[in-house]
Design an enzyme around this catalytic site. Structure first.
Site, PDB file in Angstrom:
ATOM      1  CE1 TYR A  44      22.952  41.019  68.815  1.00 52.64           C
ATOM      2  CE2 TYR A  44      21.142  42.474  69.323  1.00 52.64           C
ATOM      3  CZ  TYR A  44      22.324  41.857  69.690  1.00 52.64           C
ATOM      4  OH  TYR A  44      22.853  42.077  70.922  1.00 52.64           O
ATOM      5  CB  SER A 133      29.354  45.508  74.115  1.00 48.24           C
ATOM      6  OG  SER A 133      28.650  44.377  74.551  1.00 48.24           O
ATOM      7  CG  LEU A 193      14.276  38.664  81.908  1.00 48.93           C
ATOM      8  CD1 LEU A 193      13.021  38.781  81.046  1.00 48.93           C
ATOM      9  CD2 LEU A 193      13.936  38.942  83.374  1.00 48.93           C
ATOM     10  CE  LYS A 236      12.828  38.122  71.540  1.00 46.03           C
ATOM     11  NZ  LYS A 236      12.091  36.848  71.663  1.00 46.03           N
ATOM     12  CG  ASN A 246       9.812  42.025  81.023  1.00 43.79           C
ATOM     13  OD1 ASN A 246       9.465  41.244  81.921  1.00 43.79           O
ATOM     14  ND2 ASN A 246      10.296  41.606  79.872  1.00 43.79           N
TER      15      ASN A 246
HETATM   16  N1  LIG Z   1      26.326  42.791  73.889  1.00 43.00           N
HETATM   17  C1  LIG Z   1      26.176  41.487  73.774  1.00 43.00           C
HETATM   18  O1  LIG Z   1      27.147  40.744  73.514  1.00 43.00           O
HETATM   19  C2  LIG Z   1      24.820  40.877  73.939  1.00 43.00           C
HETATM   20  C3  LIG Z   1      24.690  39.491  74.041  1.00 43.00           C
HETATM   21  C4  LIG Z   1      23.423  38.960  74.212  1.00 43.00           C
HETATM   22  C5  LIG Z   1      22.310  39.798  74.276  1.00 43.00           C
HETATM   23  N2  LIG Z   1      22.460  41.153  74.134  1.00 43.00           N
HETATM   24  C6  LIG Z   1      21.276  42.061  74.172  1.00 43.00           C
HETATM   25  O2  LIG Z   1      20.589  41.839  75.378  1.00 43.00           O
HETATM   26  C7  LIG Z   1      19.209  41.552  75.094  1.00 43.00           C
HETATM   27  C8  LIG Z   1      18.629  40.654  76.168  1.00 43.00           C
HETATM   28  O3  LIG Z   1      19.259  39.390  76.229  1.00 43.00           O
HETATM   29  P1  LIG Z   1      18.604  38.048  75.662  1.00 43.00           P
HETATM   30  O4  LIG Z   1      17.601  38.390  74.626  1.00 43.00           O
HETATM   31  O5  LIG Z   1      19.693  37.136  75.268  1.00 43.00           O
HETATM   32  O6  LIG Z   1      17.920  37.381  76.944  1.00 43.00           O
HETATM   33  P2  LIG Z   1      16.832  37.826  78.041  1.00 43.00           P
HETATM   34  O7  LIG Z   1      16.343  39.210  77.786  1.00 43.00           O
HETATM   35  O8  LIG Z   1      17.383  37.487  79.360  1.00 43.00           O
HETATM   36  O9  LIG Z   1      15.661  36.786  77.769  1.00 43.00           O
HETATM   37  C9  LIG Z   1      14.849  36.839  76.644  1.00 43.00           C
HETATM   38  C10 LIG Z   1      13.877  35.658  76.737  1.00 43.00           C
HETATM   39  O10 LIG Z   1      13.050  35.817  77.886  1.00 43.00           O
HETATM   40  C11 LIG Z   1      11.689  35.771  77.492  1.00 43.00           C
HETATM   41  N3  LIG Z   1      10.967  36.745  78.322  1.00 43.00           N
HETATM   42  C12 LIG Z   1      11.067  38.092  78.311  1.00 43.00           C
HETATM   43  N4  LIG Z   1      10.284  38.652  79.265  1.00 43.00           N
HETATM   44  C13 LIG Z   1       9.654  37.613  79.875  1.00 43.00           C
HETATM   45  C14 LIG Z   1       8.716  37.537  80.928  1.00 43.00           C
HETATM   46  N5  LIG Z   1       8.276  38.627  81.536  1.00 43.00           N
HETATM   47  N6  LIG Z   1       8.280  36.292  81.304  1.00 43.00           N
HETATM   48  C15 LIG Z   1       8.714  35.169  80.672  1.00 43.00           C
HETATM   49  N7  LIG Z   1       9.633  35.177  79.674  1.00 43.00           N
HETATM   50  C16 LIG Z   1      10.090  36.393  79.277  1.00 43.00           C
HETATM   51  C17 LIG Z   1      11.652  36.123  76.011  1.00 43.00           C
HETATM   52  O11 LIG Z   1      10.605  35.457  75.378  1.00 43.00           O
HETATM   53  P3  LIG Z   1       9.340  36.269  74.740  1.00 43.00           P
HETATM   54  O12 LIG Z   1       9.864  37.018  73.546  1.00 43.00           O
HETATM   55  O13 LIG Z   1       8.378  35.175  74.395  1.00 43.00           O
HETATM   56  O14 LIG Z   1       8.818  37.185  75.811  1.00 43.00           O
HETATM   57  C18 LIG Z   1      13.003  35.554  75.535  1.00 43.00           C
HETATM   58  O15 LIG Z   1      12.869  34.177  75.230  1.00 43.00           O
HETATM   59  C19 LIG Z   1      19.285  40.920  73.696  1.00 43.00           C
HETATM   60  O16 LIG Z   1      18.030  40.835  73.073  1.00 43.00           O
HETATM   61  C20 LIG Z   1      20.278  41.826  73.031  1.00 43.00           C
HETATM   62  O17 LIG Z   1      19.669  43.036  72.617  1.00 43.00           O
HETATM   63  C21 LIG Z   1      23.701  41.703  73.993  1.00 43.00           C
END
Ligand SMILES: NC(=O)c1ccc[n+]([C@@H]2O[C@H](COP(=O)([O-])OP(=O)(O)OC[C@H]3O[C@@H](n4cnc5c(N)ncnc54)[C@H](OP(=O)(O)O)[C@@H]3O)[C@@H](O)[C@H]2O)c1
Length: 267
Positions: A44, A133, A193, A236, A246
Site C-alpha cells: 500500500y 491472504s 462495503l 477502510k 462502522n
Molecule cells: N488482502 C487483500 O488482497 C486486500 C485487497 C483489498 C483490500 N484489502 C484490505 O481491506 C480493506 C477494506 O477494503 P477496501 O478499502 O478495498 O474497501 P471497503 O472497506 O469495502 O470500502 C472502502 C470505501 O468505503 C467508504 N466507506 C467506508 N465506510 C463507509 C460508510 N459508513 N458509509 C459510506 N462509505 C463508507 C470509504 O470511503 P471514506 O474513506 O470516505 O469513508 C471507501 O471509499 C482495505 O483498506 C485493505 O486494508 C486487502
C-alpha cells in the site's frame, strides 16, 4: 473483530504524500474511537501506508493495538521475506507485527521456502502470528503442511455481493469459508462495503432490514459478516463519521432468519 483497512491511505501502488495529515488523523481518530486492529501492507502506497500507521500509533500503547501487515507476492523467497519484514517493522516503528500475512500466493516460489522464513520471524518474536491472504483451500493446506506453527488467518475478498468468485479466489463461500471455519482459521473479510458500491444497490431487502434494526446499510453489511463464525472484517475509512458509523455494527446481531434472507438475496 472490526479493524481499520488502510488501502489508499498513503497511496495506491505508489507512494502518495499529498494526504498524509488526513491519513494520520483518520488512523488516530479510529484508535480514539476504540479501533484496536489496523490492517496494512508493504504494497500500500509502496510502504507509505505503513509509515503513516507507524506515525499514527506512536502516541498510543503499542501492546493495546493489533497490527497486521503483508509481504508482497514477489518477496516470498526466504531471504526476501526476512528483508520485507524488517522493512515493515522499520516503517511501522515497532518491534513486532501482530499478524504477518502472505499477501497473495505466488506459484513460482516454493511455499516451503516462504514458510521457513515465517517460522524464523515467529521464533525471533518479530511476528506474533502467521497468516495468509487470498489462498484457496489447496494453497492453505500446502502452506500448513510446511510448518509446525498454526496458520491462524486467511484474508479474503468476502462481502454481501462477493460470494462465489472475487479478484483472486473462486468457491469463496462454498469451499474457503467452511474450510476455515472447520479448521479454526480466522477469516478477515476484505472489501466489506464493496468499496461503497453497496450503497448504490437500492435493494429492497437491505432497506427493509436496515429499517427493522434501525441500522445503516454499512452496519448491516458489516454485521452480516461478523455474525458468521470465525469472520472478522476491516472496512477502510478516512471519514470520522463513517468510522463511527462502522463501529455501530458491533454489539448487536442480525437474527438467524434475517441472516438467511440476506444470504439468499445476494447469492
Ligand atoms: N488482502 C487483500 O488482497 C486486500 C485487497 C483489498 C483490500 N484489502 C484490505 O481491506 C480493506 C477494506 O477494503 P477496501 O478499502 O478495498 O474497501 P471497503 O472497506 O469495502 O470500502 C472502502 C470505501 O468505503 C467508504 N466507506 C467506508 N465506510 C463507509 C460508510 N459508513 N458509509 C459510506 N462509505 C463508507 C470509504 O470511503 P471514506 O474513506 O470516505 O469513508 C471507501 O471509499 C482495505 O483498506 C485493505 O486494508 C486487502
Amino acid at each position: 473483530m472490526l479493524g481499520l483497512g488502510t488501502w489508499e491511505i498513503g497511496g495506491r501502488m505508489g507512494r502518495d504524500t499529498s494526504e498524509d495529515a488526513e491519513g494520520i488523523t483518520a488512523i488516530r481518530g479510529a484508535i480514539e474511537l476504540g479501533y484496536t486492529h489496523i490492517d496494512t501492507a508493504e504494497m500500500y502506497g509502496a510502504g507509505h501506508s505503513e509509515e503513516l500507521v507507524g506515525l499514527a500509533i506512536n502516541d498510543f500503547d503499542r501492546d493495546s493495538l493489533f497490527i497486521t501487515t503483508k509481504v508482497l507476492p514477489e518477496h516470498l523467497r526466504y531471504k526476501d521475506v526476512i528483508k520485507a519484514a524488517e522493512g515493515s517493522l522499520k516503517r511501522l516503528h515497532t518491534d513486532y507485527i501482530d499478524l504477518y500475512l502472505i499477501h497473495v500466493p505466488n506459484p513460482k516460489i516454493p511455499i516451503k521456502e516462504t514458510m521457513q522464513a515465517m517460522d524464523l520471524l515467529l521464533s525471533q518474536q518479530k511476528i506474533r502470528f502467521i497468516g495468509v491472504s487470498n489462498f484457496s483451500v489447496k494453497q492453505l493446506k500446502e502452506a500448513q503442511d510446511c510448518t509446525e506453527n498454526k496458520i491462524v488467518n486467511n484474508q479474503i475478498e468476502y462481502n454481501l455481493l462477493t460470494r462465489h468468485s472475487g479478484m483472486y479466489n473462486v468457491n469463496i463461500e462454498s469451499e474457503i469459508v467452511p474450510f476455515c471455519q472447520e479448521n479454526d482459521i480466522m477469516i478477515t473479510a476484505w472489501k466489506p462495503l464493496v468499496k461503497g458500491k453497496l450503497f448504490g444497490e437500492k435493494n429492497k431487502l437491505l432497506e427493509e432490514i436496515s429499517e427493522k434494526y434501525k441500522k445503516t446499510i454499512s452496519q448491516i453489511a458489516i454485521n452480516w459478516l461478523i455474525s458468521k463464525k470465525n469472520i472478522i472484517t476491516i472496512p477502510k475509512s478516512t471519514n470520522v463519521d463513517h468510522l463511527k458509523e462502522n463501529m455501530g455494527a458491533l454489539g448487536w446481531k442480525l437474527d438467524e432468519e434475517d441472516m438467511k434472507r440476506l444470504d439468499e438475496e445476494f447469492r
